[in-house]
Scaffold this active site. Structure first.
Site, PDB file in Angstrom:
ATOM      1  N   THR A 202       9.662   6.439   4.651  1.00 46.05           N
ATOM      2  CA  THR A 202       8.391   7.309   5.011  1.00 46.05           C
ATOM      3  C   THR A 202       8.332   7.452   6.353  1.00 46.05           C
ATOM      4  O   THR A 202       8.676   6.829   7.062  1.00 46.05           O
ATOM      5  CB  THR A 202       7.272   6.312   4.171  1.00 46.05           C
ATOM      6  OG1 THR A 202       7.305   6.522   2.943  1.00 46.05           O
ATOM      7  CG2 THR A 202       5.861   6.979   4.588  1.00 46.05           C
ATOM      8  N   ARG A 230       4.305   7.794 -10.864  1.00 44.56           N
ATOM      9  CA  ARG A 230       4.073   6.936  -9.948  1.00 44.56           C
ATOM     10  C   ARG A 230       3.487   7.294  -8.543  1.00 44.56           C
ATOM     11  O   ARG A 230       4.169   8.303  -8.147  1.00 44.56           O
ATOM     12  CB  ARG A 230       5.246   5.968  -9.568  1.00 44.56           C
ATOM     13  CG  ARG A 230       5.007   4.758  -8.683  1.00 44.56           C
ATOM     14  CD  ARG A 230       5.443   5.059  -7.365  1.00 44.56           C
ATOM     15  NE  ARG A 230       5.551   3.959  -6.515  1.00 44.56           N
ATOM     16  CZ  ARG A 230       5.744   3.907  -5.101  1.00 44.56           C
ATOM     17  NH1 ARG A 230       5.796   5.279  -4.582  1.00 44.56           N
ATOM     18  NH2 ARG A 230       5.443   2.823  -4.317  1.00 44.56           N
TER      19      ARG A 230
HETATM   20  N1  ASP Z   1       5.158   3.509   1.128  1.00 41.88           N
HETATM   21  C1  ASP Z   1       6.009   4.488   0.082  1.00 41.88           C
HETATM   22  C2  ASP Z   1       5.774   4.517  -1.195  1.00 41.88           C
HETATM   23  O1  ASP Z   1       5.567   3.276  -1.680  1.00 41.88           O
HETATM   24  C3  ASP Z   1       7.727   4.265   0.481  1.00 41.88           C
HETATM   25  C4  ASP Z   1       8.015   4.215   1.985  1.00 41.88           C
HETATM   26  O2  ASP Z   1       7.345   3.820   2.862  1.00 41.88           O
HETATM   27  O3  ASP Z   1       8.898   4.790   2.248  1.00 41.88           O
HETATM   28  O4  ASP Z   1       5.813   5.209  -1.919  1.00 41.88           O
END
Ligand code: ASP
Length: 376
Positions: A202, A230
């Site tokens: 992310t 989700r």
């Molecule tokens: N926080 C993000 C999620 O759970 C994943 C990530 O940080 O890459 O969708």
């Protein structure tokens, strides 16, 4: 009783803060300050898990994003503009799990989430499950400015995007071979998302502009193999993103379910806004018990920075206690940039008007070493 005591202490501190600023104004004219921090995901990012070429590529990508955001802030642009300017190149870069290069859902699609928040008025915009918008962070901001809502999902969000003049980007733009292979590996070996990816990708940015305003933004593809619509923390205001001029701006990356449960971004900002806890006030530096002898030290820049760090660390420790991992970036109204992660590494960078300009990947790297309590 305790609350009344804290209110009195807080009121005294509030009176001290402007007085200090007033005195400074007379002695020297402070040049306007700005600060920026970015991340491109946290995880099991160890030197042995990454080739020298990959390291160079990640550092260059982080630097590009940092430069884009810094340029805006340097030229007097707003924190909101800077956050978007920093996130766009990371959404466009397939190295990161956002925009192009997003992870795949169980059904083999890329579903994008993003959110943005303005610390001036706590206006916010967020989208989830978007499949055809090249830069979801821009759509999140349009939700904030052009709709009466905060959070739009799926087809409705795309309809809104169309009405706002966003082009339809075909699925091939987002899909990369590397991410498709991760999904296939996950299915073939019945692995978890963490096993196939080793890291979260992310992206996010937090900024303080020269006007003293804060902003935060986050963009992601979520987690590999996500099912049933989700939604992770990244588009959830308060979990993955939060900004409030009174306290801080935060963007998170990590195992979203845990970040939602702890309400990480808002929890950190709220703790900072309400000030030190009673036990912290009574904790004297020498370890003696008793009322802190010099309350003005609580508005000292170093104390502000260390309070922000320890507050972020405490909230991240809660994530870890529940079984989650990941990290956050934070900026304070004074311009301190903080990292806190409980993974081995986090793709990250920060820059400010005093000439700080760094990108880092592994734990322990970087100026004024970021807090890092790896468990791997
Ligand atoms: N926080 C993000 C999620 O759970 C994943 C990530 O940080 O890459 O969708």
């Amino acid at each position: 009783m305790k609350n009344a005591f804290l209110t009195i202490v807080a009121a005294s501190l509030a009176m001290l803060a402007p007085a200090t600023a007033f005195a400074d104004d007379h002695t020297e004219v402070e040049k306007p300050k700005w600060s920026l921090a970015i991340h491109g995901g946290a995880g099991t990012i160890l030197p042995e898990n990454i080739t020298p070429e990959q390291r160079v590529a990640y550092e260059a990508a982080l630097q590009k994003a940092l430069d884009a955001g810094s340029e805006v802030l340097k030229n007097g642009g707003s924190a909101m503009e800077a956050v978007q300017a920093a996130i766009i190149p990371m959404e466009d870069n397939p190295l990161f799990n956002a925009g192009r290069g997003a992870v795949f859902t169980w059904e083999g699609e890329n579903e994008l989430d993003a959110s943005i928040m303005d610390g001036r008025d706590r206006s916010a915009g967020a989208v989830t499950g978007v499949k055809t918008v090249k830069n979801p962070i821009l759509l999140a901001d349009k939700v904030r400015t052009e709709s009466p809502h905060v959070f739009l999902m799926g087809e409705g969000a795309e309809q809104f995007a169309g009405e706002q003049g966003f082009e339809v980007t075909p699925p091939e733009w987002f899909a990369t071979k590397r991410r498709r292979e991760s999904l296939e590996r996950m299915k073939a070996r019945a692995l978890s998302a963490l096993d196939v990816d080793l890291k979260f990708g992310t992206v996010g940015a937090v900024a303080l502009d020269q006007e003293g305003n804060l902003a935060a933004g986050t963009s992601t593809g979520g987690m590999t193999g996500k099912r049933w619509g989700r939604i992770g923390d990244a588009p959830v205001i308060g979990a993955g993103t939060y900004a409030d001029n009174r306290s801080c701006a935060v963007s998170a990356t990590g195992w979203g379910e845990f970040f939602i449960r702890v309400g990480v971004a808002q929890e950190i900002c709220t703790r900072l806004r309400l000030g030190p806890t009673l036990s912290e006030l009574f904790e004297r530096p020498e370890g003696e018990r008793g009322f802190i002898s010099n309350p003005t030290s609580l508005v000292d820049p170093q104390v502000v920075a260390s309070t922000a760090q320890s507050t972020a660390d405490a909230v991240m420790a809660e994530v870890k206690e529940l079984g989650g991992d990941g990290g956050i970036i934070l900026v304070t109204p004074e311009g301190h940039t903080i990292y806190s992660f409980n993974t081995a590494g986090m793709y990250r960078g920060r820059a400010n008007s005093d000439g700080l300009n760094e990108v880092a990947i592994f734990g322990g790297e970087g100026e004024a070493a970021a807090s890092n309590t790896p468990d791997h």
